[in-house]
Each structure stands twice: as C-alpha cells, then as structure tokens.
Design an enzyme around this catalytic site. Structure first.
Site, mmCIF file in Angstrom:
data_model
loop_
_atom_site.group_PDB
_atom_site.id
_atom_site.type_symbol
_atom_site.label_atom_id
_atom_site.label_comp_id
_atom_site.label_asym_id
_atom_site.label_seq_id
_atom_site.Cartn_x
_atom_site.Cartn_y
_atom_site.Cartn_z
ATOM 1 N N TRP A 227 -1.531 -9.687 -2.018
ATOM 2 C CA TRP A 227 -0.763 -8.538 -1.516
ATOM 3 C C TRP A 227 -0.269 -8.910 -0.112
ATOM 4 C CZ3 TRP A 227 -3.106 -4.288 1.758
ATOM 5 C CH2 TRP A 227 -2.193 -3.249 1.974
ATOM 6 N N ASP B 298 -11.434 -6.312 -1.918
ATOM 7 C CA ASP B 298 -10.414 -5.272 -1.774
ATOM 8 C C ASP B 298 -10.330 -4.578 -3.128
ATOM 9 O OD1 ASP B 298 -8.229 -3.687 -1.434
ATOM 10 O OD2 ASP B 298 -6.848 -5.289 -0.851
ATOM 11 N N LYS C 214 -4.172 4.957 -5.649
ATOM 12 C CA LYS C 214 -3.694 4.802 -7.029
ATOM 13 C C LYS C 214 -4.514 5.622 -8.019
ATOM 14 C CE LYS C 214 -1.796 1.446 -4.820
ATOM 15 N NZ LYS C 214 -0.620 0.640 -4.792
HETATM 16 N N1 PGU Z 1 -4.929 -3.589 -1.334
HETATM 17 C C1 PGU Z 1 -4.140 -3.918 -2.348
HETATM 18 C C2 PGU Z 1 -4.481 -5.102 -3.179
HETATM 19 C C3 PGU Z 1 -3.000 -3.145 -2.615
HETATM 20 O O1 PGU Z 1 -2.225 -3.491 -3.627
HETATM 21 C C4 PGU Z 1 -2.692 -2.037 -1.802
HETATM 22 C C5 PGU Z 1 -1.471 -1.227 -2.035
HETATM 23 C C6 PGU Z 1 -3.591 -1.723 -0.775
HETATM 24 C C7 PGU Z 1 -4.692 -2.530 -0.566
HETATM 25 C C8 PGU Z 1 -3.397 -0.581 0.162
HETATM 26 O O2 PGU Z 1 -3.170 0.614 -0.364
HETATM 27 P P1 PGU Z 1 -3.426 1.956 0.457
HETATM 28 O O3 PGU Z 1 -2.330 2.872 0.082
HETATM 29 O O4 PGU Z 1 -3.455 1.626 1.896
HETATM 30 O O5 PGU Z 1 -4.743 2.434 -0.021
HETATM 31 N N2 PGU Z 1 -0.366 -1.891 -2.512
HETATM 32 C C9 PGU Z 1 0.742 -1.218 -3.118
HETATM 33 C C10 PGU Z 1 1.317 -0.087 -2.290
HETATM 34 C C11 PGU Z 1 2.385 -0.336 -1.309
HETATM 35 C C12 PGU Z 1 1.893 -1.114 -0.114
HETATM 36 O O6 PGU Z 1 2.234 -2.291 -0.040
HETATM 37 O O7 PGU Z 1 1.172 -0.540 0.715
HETATM 38 C C13 PGU Z 1 1.751 -2.266 -3.537
HETATM 39 O O8 PGU Z 1 2.810 -1.895 -4.029
HETATM 40 O O9 PGU Z 1 1.464 -3.470 -3.460
#
Ligand code: PGU
Length: 470
Positions: free
Chosen positions: A198, A279, A315
């Site tokens: 990510w 994570d 999510k």
């Molecule tokens: N860790 C991972 C692996 C994730 O995919 C995401 C969110 C988070 C942490 C953090 O999410 P929080 O909303 O802070 O709890 N990834 C999504 C959302 C958009 C972003 O980049 O924040 C995504 O689309 O990859």
C-alpha cells in the site's frame, strides 16, 4: 504627533502600498486592502525581502510586492490513490467507473452504510451520550473489544494482560503511532515492507523518520507470491528489524501466504529476532470470516512472539470517515505492555491529544452486543460475497471475450477488495483516458467499486489496454 498616510489601491490590487511613519515611536498602523489586513510591524518583523522603500519627504512608502513567504513550497503531486477519486469526480462521462480507492459500493455503485452501524447510532442517540474528551488511549469499551476481535477473547495474550491497546485514527493513524514508537525506542531500526505494498506505508515511515527497505513479495511471472525471495530477504535483514506484514488480503496484490507459508515466515522472523508488525485493514473482508482473517496474527501470537498490530474499521464496518482503528502491541509481560501503553499515550498527546469518540462507540456497540455482532457478520459476508461475485463475473467476461488464449485465472486466485491486473502504467492510463475507468497506476483495481452490470465493459477496457498498449 507624527502622521501616517494610508494609500489604497483597491481590493483587487496585487500590490499593497503601506504607509509607514518616519516617527518610529508611532504604534503600528493596520493597513487594510480589501478583505486582507496587514500591519507594517508584521512585515518589518518578518523581514519580508520583497518590501521596497522609497522616501517622499516626511512620508516613506513601503511597497509590498505580492511574493509569498511560501514561495519555496512546491506543488505536491496528487495522491496516487485518493487523487484518483478527485480525477473521477471531475470526469463528466457517463461510462466512468471509479476502481481507484478501496471503498465498498453497492451493486448500484453507491456508498453503503451498514444497517448495524445505523442501529448502533440510534442506540447512541437514545442514550444521549455526551461529547466529553476521551482518555488519551481512547474509549475503554472499544479498546477491550477491538483486541478481543483480533486475538480472540480467550487468547492468553489477552488473559495475561500482555496487549497494549491504544485507539488510533483508523489504520493509518495507528500505523503512524507505531512508527513513532519505533523511531523513539528503536532508533535506526529498519522496517521491511513488501514489494509492492500500500503506497502510504512508505510515506508513514518516511515522515516518522524510520528507515525502511523492501522484501520481495510479488512475482510477475507467476502472478503469485515470490515466497523464496520473501524468505531470503527477511533472513538477510539486520537482526531485530521490524517486518511489516499484511494480516490478510494483501494490498495491492490480493495474494496472501498459505497457512504453511505463514508458519515458515514466523519461524524465520523468530530466528532472526525480528519483530513482526501486522497491518490488518481487512479483517473479515478477505474470506468473509473475522476469525479466519485473523489467523496469521493469532499464529504469530501463539508462537510467543512480541508483535505490533494496526487495525482499521474503515472497510469491515464501512467507517471510512470516522477514523477508527487501534494499535495493539503484544508484549512478553503485562508489565512491559503497561509501559508500552504509557509511551504510546505520550506520543499521541502532542500529535492529536485524544481520539474521536463516535466511531469508537459504534464499534463498541456492534462488537460488544451479541445480536448486533451476528448481524454485522452477516452483512460482512454479504459485502465479501458481492466482491467474490464480481470477481467471478469479471474473470468469465475476460475469458469469453479475449480470444488470445491469455490465462486470466490469476484474478480468481486473488482475494479481498482488489485485483492486481498486471496492467502497466501506460495501459492503466489507457484505461482512464480512453475508457474512463479510474484506477491506480500500478494496475490495481478495486472490485469493491465494480458492479455485475459493469463487468463486460471493464473486460473490454482491460482487453483493449492489455493488447493494444505496450
Ligand atoms: N493499510 C492498508 C493495507 C490499507 O489498504 C489501507 C487503506 C489502510 C491501511 C488505511 O486505511 P484507514 O482508512 O486509515 O483505516 N487503503 C485503501 C484506502 C485509501 C487509502 O489509500 O487510504 C486503499 O484504497 O488502498
């Protein structure tokens, strides 16, 4: 009395003329131009190099050219994930599809507020709960249920009081707090992150001044896990490194280790005295089962390892904007856990003081109430099921339409919200520019933003981009 003169150039003027008295004892005069007010003392005190002085007898005039003190601040690039949503909103084409951000949509492609969330919010309203500050570590009822959800209520780490749990600003804020702990108590220690990962992981560790390097994870040849590469990179890292692992539904690849591979990863981490750092942003979203999706974390805890786990409810409870999550640090003793928790609070206090209460109460109500908890599990299975259905339909559409013989079955092997299509940057750009399909440039698409009705269109876009753009 010395006099000062105010010269106005009208509110829209890019230049400001300031009248400055020659008598330095005169207090500063506020000179207003339109809606913005500046004082000559402010400009003098800041030593604005753009000021030009000219003397006209008893009055000296200072011309402030409209050069910002922030001139050295360059324009930041759009965020690779959240910036995609901004571009999507600006597109007026009817066919547009937002597969950028990992956010669940209904079959009608609308955002979804879970019924259990609405029920929990109604309960909160009925109870007339107050808006007092939370303690720095967050809502006690939330911290209790979030650790239990992750490890299982009867896990020895919980019974023995060995988990330091602090409510965080969702997954991101929890990761950031843990990064600050690493920076303060393990200075110079490296965090190993998967390649790819990510995108925000790198930003988080960069900003926390924690050095990081990558371990091999994705093998483009097999469109699967490069397990040997992963193991040898973890082995090669300096002893005592932190190893960041996606608890389930790896983002962006959708490829998770098998249970046997997780065991091997735990062994190598233990051998090297590394510290695992999970994570967990998709508990319940990978398989539809909260317990199955926590099995990697529970395995590592059962091995007796000390570990960190960042959790998010964005999510699985659809609480994206509530910013609710937690950082859990499993320690080898309850005494160490108490000290770690005290330091996490110390780090949180100057950053944001204490966390928001609304999302914490929702989670505490849903997870803490057996009836709501069961309803949540059903809704989550529905969400995970919808994603599995569009995954299947996309695969079927691609296989039926693509006459080249390309094997698209990797899409079915991936799990969670995303599919890593293997499209390169130019091909992903073609998806957006020609087909109005918004996605990240690494070739990731969020299946949570896809409907069954749009699968055929998406398959056409992917086939065109894959075969006609190099
Ligand atoms: N860790 C991972 C692996 C994730 O995919 C995401 C969110 C988070 C942490 C953090 O999410 P929080 O909303 O802070 O709890 N990834 C999504 C959302 C958009 C972003 O980049 O924040 C995504 O689309 O990859």
């Amino acid at each position: 009395m010395a006099s000062s003169t105010i010269l106005s150039l009208g509110s829209a003027s890019p230049l400001a003329l300031l009248a400055v008295s020659e008598n330095s004892k005169v207090p500063p005069q506020k000179v207003k131009f339109g809606s913005s007010g500046l004082t000559n003392s402010f400009l003098k005190a800041k030593g604005n190099s753009s000021l030009k002085s000219q003397s006209f007898g008893r009055i000296s005039m200072t011309v402030a050219v409209n050069v910002s003190r922030f001139e050295g601040v360059t324009m930041a690039p759009p965020d690779p994930i959240l910036g995609v949503s901004e571009a999507f909103r600006a597109d007026t084409n009817d066919a547009k599809l937002n597969l950028g951000v990992g956010a669940y949509r209904t079959e009608e492609l609308q955002p979804y507020v879970l019924n259990v969330v609405k029920k929990a919010e109604n309960l909160m309203l009925e109870r007339g709960e107050n808006k007092e500050y939370l303690p720095i570590e967050g809502l006690a009822a939330f911290n209790k249920v979030t650790a239990e959800l992750l490890f299982g209520a009867d896990n020895p780490v919980i019974r023995e009081g060995r988990v330091a749990t602090v409510q965080g600003l969702s997954g991101t804020g929890s990761l950031r707090l843990a990064a600050a702990l690493i920076e303060r108590y393990f200075p110079g220690s490296k965090v190993l992150i998967s390649s790819p990962t990510w995108g925000n992981h790198k930003n988080i560790f960069n900003d926390a001044k924690v050095p990081w390097s990558e371990y091999r994870y994705y093998d483009p040849k097999t469109v699967g896990l490069d397990f040997d590469g992963m193991i040898s990179d973890i082995k090669a890292a300096p002893a005592g490194s932190f190893v960041l692992l996606h608890g389930c539904a790896h983002n962006p690849t959708g490829i998770d280790p098998t249970p046997e591979q997780w065991e091997k990863i735990a062994d190598v981490i233990q051998e090297k005295n590394h510290i695992p750092f999970f994570d967990v942003a998709y508990q319940g979203f990978a398989s539809g089962s909260l317990d199955a999706d926590a099995s990697s974390v529970r395995l590592f805890a059962a091995c007796g390892l000390e570990l960190l786990v960042a959790q998010s409810y964005s999510k699985n409870l659809g609480l994206y904007a509530e910013r609710i999550g937690a950082i859990n640090v499993v320690c080898s003793s309850s005494d160490a856990a108490a000290r770690v928790k005290s330091q996490l609070k110390r780090l949180a206090r100057p950053m944001y003081s204490n966390p928001p209460v609304h999302g914490a109460r929702i989670v505490a109500n849903v997870v803490g109430d057996p009836a709501l908890f069961n309803e949540w599990r059903e809704e989550m299975e529905l969400m995970a099921g919808r994603i599995k259905n569009v995954r299947q339909k996309l695969f079927d559409s691609l296989s039926a339409k693509d006459k080249s013989g390309k094997d698209w079955s990797f899409i079915l092997k991936q799990i969670g919200m995303f599919s890593f299509t293997g499209l390169n940057k130019a091909q992903s750009e073609n998806m957006t520019n020609k087909w109005h399909v918004y996605m990240t440039k690494d070739g990731r698409i969020s299946l949570a933003g896809l409907s069954l009705a749009k699968c055929e269109y998406l398959a056409d876009a992917i086939i065109d981009s894959y075969h006609n753009v190099s």
